[in-house]
Design a protein around this motif. Structure first.
Motif, short mmCIF file in Angstrom:
data_model
loop_
_atom_site.label_atom_id
_atom_site.label_comp_id
_atom_site.label_asym_id
_atom_site.label_seq_id
_atom_site.Cartn_x
_atom_site.Cartn_y
_atom_site.Cartn_z
N CYS B 34 0.82 -1.21 0.00
CA CYS B 34 0.00 0.00 0.00
C CYS B 34 0.85 1.27 0.00
O CYS B 34 0.32 2.37 -0.12
CB CYS B 34 -0.93 0.04 1.22
SG CYS B 34 -1.96 -1.42 1.37
N GLY B 54 -15.51 -0.73 12.74
CA GLY B 54 -15.14 -0.91 11.33
C GLY B 54 -16.34 -0.96 10.43
O GLY B 54 -17.39 -1.49 10.76
N LEU B 56 -15.82 -2.30 7.45
CA LEU B 56 -15.45 -3.38 6.56
C LEU B 56 -14.62 -4.36 7.38
O LEU B 56 -13.69 -3.96 8.07
CB LEU B 56 -14.57 -2.77 5.47
CG LEU B 56 -14.18 -3.56 4.26
CD1 LEU B 56 -15.40 -3.89 3.43
CD2 LEU B 56 -13.22 -2.73 3.42
N CYS B 74 -10.22 -5.23 10.71
CA CYS B 74 -11.39 -4.37 10.86
C CYS B 74 -10.99 -2.93 10.49
O CYS B 74 -10.11 -2.36 11.13
CB CYS B 74 -11.91 -4.38 12.30
SG CYS B 74 -12.13 -6.05 12.95
N LEU B 75 -11.65 -2.38 9.49
CA LEU B 75 -11.23 -1.08 8.96
C LEU B 75 -12.39 -0.11 8.84
O LEU B 75 -13.48 -0.51 8.41
CB LEU B 75 -10.66 -1.25 7.54
CG LEU B 75 -9.47 -2.17 7.37
CD1 LEU B 75 -9.62 -3.03 6.15
CD2 LEU B 75 -8.21 -1.33 7.23
N GLU B 77 -14.00 2.97 6.69
CA GLU B 77 -13.99 3.17 5.23
C GLU B 77 -12.85 4.07 4.78
O GLU B 77 -12.16 3.78 3.80
CB GLU B 77 -15.34 3.77 4.81
CG GLU B 77 -15.46 4.00 3.31
CD GLU B 77 -16.86 4.39 2.88
OE1 GLU B 77 -17.83 3.82 3.41
OE2 GLU B 77 -16.97 5.27 2.01
N TYR B 80 -9.48 2.35 4.93
CA TYR B 80 -9.37 1.33 3.88
C TYR B 80 -9.15 1.97 2.50
O TYR B 80 -8.31 1.52 1.72
CB TYR B 80 -10.61 0.44 3.85
CG TYR B 80 -10.61 -0.50 2.67
CD1 TYR B 80 -11.57 -0.38 1.67
CD2 TYR B 80 -9.62 -1.47 2.52
CE1 TYR B 80 -11.55 -1.23 0.56
CE2 TYR B 80 -9.60 -2.30 1.41
CZ TYR B 80 -10.56 -2.18 0.44
OH TYR B 80 -10.53 -3.00 -0.64
N LEU B 84 -6.23 1.20 -0.14
CA LEU B 84 -6.54 0.71 -1.49
C LEU B 84 -5.93 1.63 -2.55
O LEU B 84 -5.36 1.17 -3.54
CB LEU B 84 -8.06 0.63 -1.66
CG LEU B 84 -8.54 0.06 -2.99
CD1 LEU B 84 -8.22 -1.43 -3.07
CD2 LEU B 84 -10.05 0.26 -3.16
N ALA B 103 -9.36 -5.65 1.09
CA ALA B 103 -9.23 -5.90 2.53
C ALA B 103 -8.92 -7.38 2.78
O ALA B 103 -8.07 -7.72 3.60
CB ALA B 103 -10.51 -5.49 3.27
N ARG B 132 -19.53 -6.37 5.19
CA ARG B 132 -19.63 -4.93 5.04
C ARG B 132 -21.06 -4.48 5.23
O ARG B 132 -22.01 -5.20 4.90
CB ARG B 132 -19.14 -4.52 3.65
CG ARG B 132 -19.07 -3.02 3.49
CD ARG B 132 -19.18 -2.60 2.08
NE ARG B 132 -19.34 -1.14 2.01
CZ ARG B 132 -19.83 -0.52 0.97
NH1 ARG B 132 -20.17 -1.18 -0.09
NH2 ARG B 132 -19.95 0.79 0.99
N PHE B 158 -6.98 1.04 12.44
CA PHE B 158 -7.63 -0.23 12.12
C PHE B 158 -7.14 -1.26 13.12
O PHE B 158 -6.19 -1.02 13.87
CB PHE B 158 -7.35 -0.64 10.67
CG PHE B 158 -5.91 -0.94 10.34
CD1 PHE B 158 -5.05 0.06 9.90
CD2 PHE B 158 -5.41 -2.23 10.48
CE1 PHE B 158 -3.73 -0.22 9.59
CE2 PHE B 158 -4.08 -2.51 10.17
CZ PHE B 158 -3.25 -1.50 9.73
#
Lengths: 137, 172
Positions: B34, B54, B56, B74-75, B77, B80, B84, B103, B132, B158
């Motif tokens: 990342c 989280g 997501l 556990c993130l 949004e 994440y 991404l 994820a 989600r 996270f």
């Protein structure tokens, strides 16, 4: 190094990974990169394109996938008349010795452990290409 | 610290080697894939009914000779999306269905590295699941002590959750 017009197939059940690997290949100059979302779809694509006269020339596949894993795809490709010698690189998050051994016994061309950078992909491609051409010489 | 909490920590200490392996693997995956820095913010124990944070959650079921449970990422949004975008070189500002499985892939990378350090047990990893929105449960049923490892990036925090014999559940 593989020519930039090498026909490449990226196989992974995760869309994000397919996108990531495809972007890496594009940034390295490859312009014929196609995708498949699992081993079964990949094998059909490989067969179809071989029979159509436009064979896949390099396969990059994830290991852990539903329906058909990367190692199962590798074995099936190696047993086929059209994929026996196609360069095949496995991508995996794990690097256990037993896994590496299984891949080598199935005649994998190369093995890349996640996470990886574009530079590492490039180095692996060069190693695989050089390995093929040393054998041929 | 209450007496009960002290007993959980005394009786259910996470192996230091495992904790270090998870921290190192998480930071490595975030840094390499990342292209983001990631700070470890400590570990806490959960048992019984635990709320989870989280938007997501990626989970991988684990099974070995001595335990069956899961590991989860556990993130929120925002955190994440930043990861991404780092992975793909994009500038996404919202989640859509085709952007979620990153994820799962991150968790796959994290535990794949951790697994190589667990030489005393053979652990089977299932294919990751993703939860989600309405699919995110109210909380976790954790019959045995489980551990939450907290991390922070530039866009938020996270957690990595390690839950032997845990299950994701809905409170009735």
């Amino acid at each position: 190094m593989f020519p930039r017009d090498t026909s490449v197939l990226v196989v992974d059940d995760m869309m994000t990974m397919r996108k990531l690997v495809k972007k890496a290949f594009t940034s390295l100059g490859f312009n014929r990169v196609t995708e498949a979302e699992n081993g079964a779809v990949a094998f059909e694509k490989i067969r179809f394109l071989a029979q159509s006269g436009a064979p896949i020339q390099l396969i990059i596949s994830d290991w852990n996938m539903p329906e058909m894993t990367g190692i199962e795809l590798l074995k099936k490709v190696r047993e086929s008349s059209f994929g026996r010698n196609t360069p095949f690189i496995l991508l995996t998050a794990e690097s256990e010795k037993s896994q590496v051994l299984e891949a080598l016994q199935a005649r994998v061309s190369g093995y890349l452990v996640k996470p990886f950078t574009t530079d590492q992909i490039s180095e692996k491609l060069k190693a695989v290409y050089d390995g093929i051409h040393k054998k041929a010489a | 610290m209450s007496v009960n909490t002290a007993r959980f920590l005394r009786d259910a200490e996470m192996p230091t080697g495992l904790m270090k392996a998870i921290v190192a693997a998480t930071q490595n995956a975030i840094r390499v894939q990342c292209r983001r820095a990631c700070e470890s913010r400590g570990t806490r124990v959960l048992q019984g009914w635990g709320g989870i944070g989280g938007d997501l959650i990626a989970t991988i079921d684990l099974e070995s000779a001595s335990f069956r449970g899961f590991i989860a990422l556990c993130l929120a949004e925002r955190a994440y999306l930043d990861l991404l975008n780092g992975m793909l070189g994009e500038s996404y500002d919202s989640l859509s269905p085709e952007r979620l499985d990153g994820a799962s892939e991150l968790l796959n990378m994290i535990f794949g590295q951790v697994k190589t350090t667990l030489t005393d047990e053979k652990i089977q990893m299932a294919i990751p699941r993703l939860l989600r929105g309405a699919g995110v449960p109210d909380g976790l049923l954790l019959p045995k002590p489980s551990w939450v490892l907290q991390f922070r990036t530039g866009q938020g925090e996270f957690q990595v959750l390690v839950a032997p014999n845990g299950k994701l559940d809905q409170r009735e």
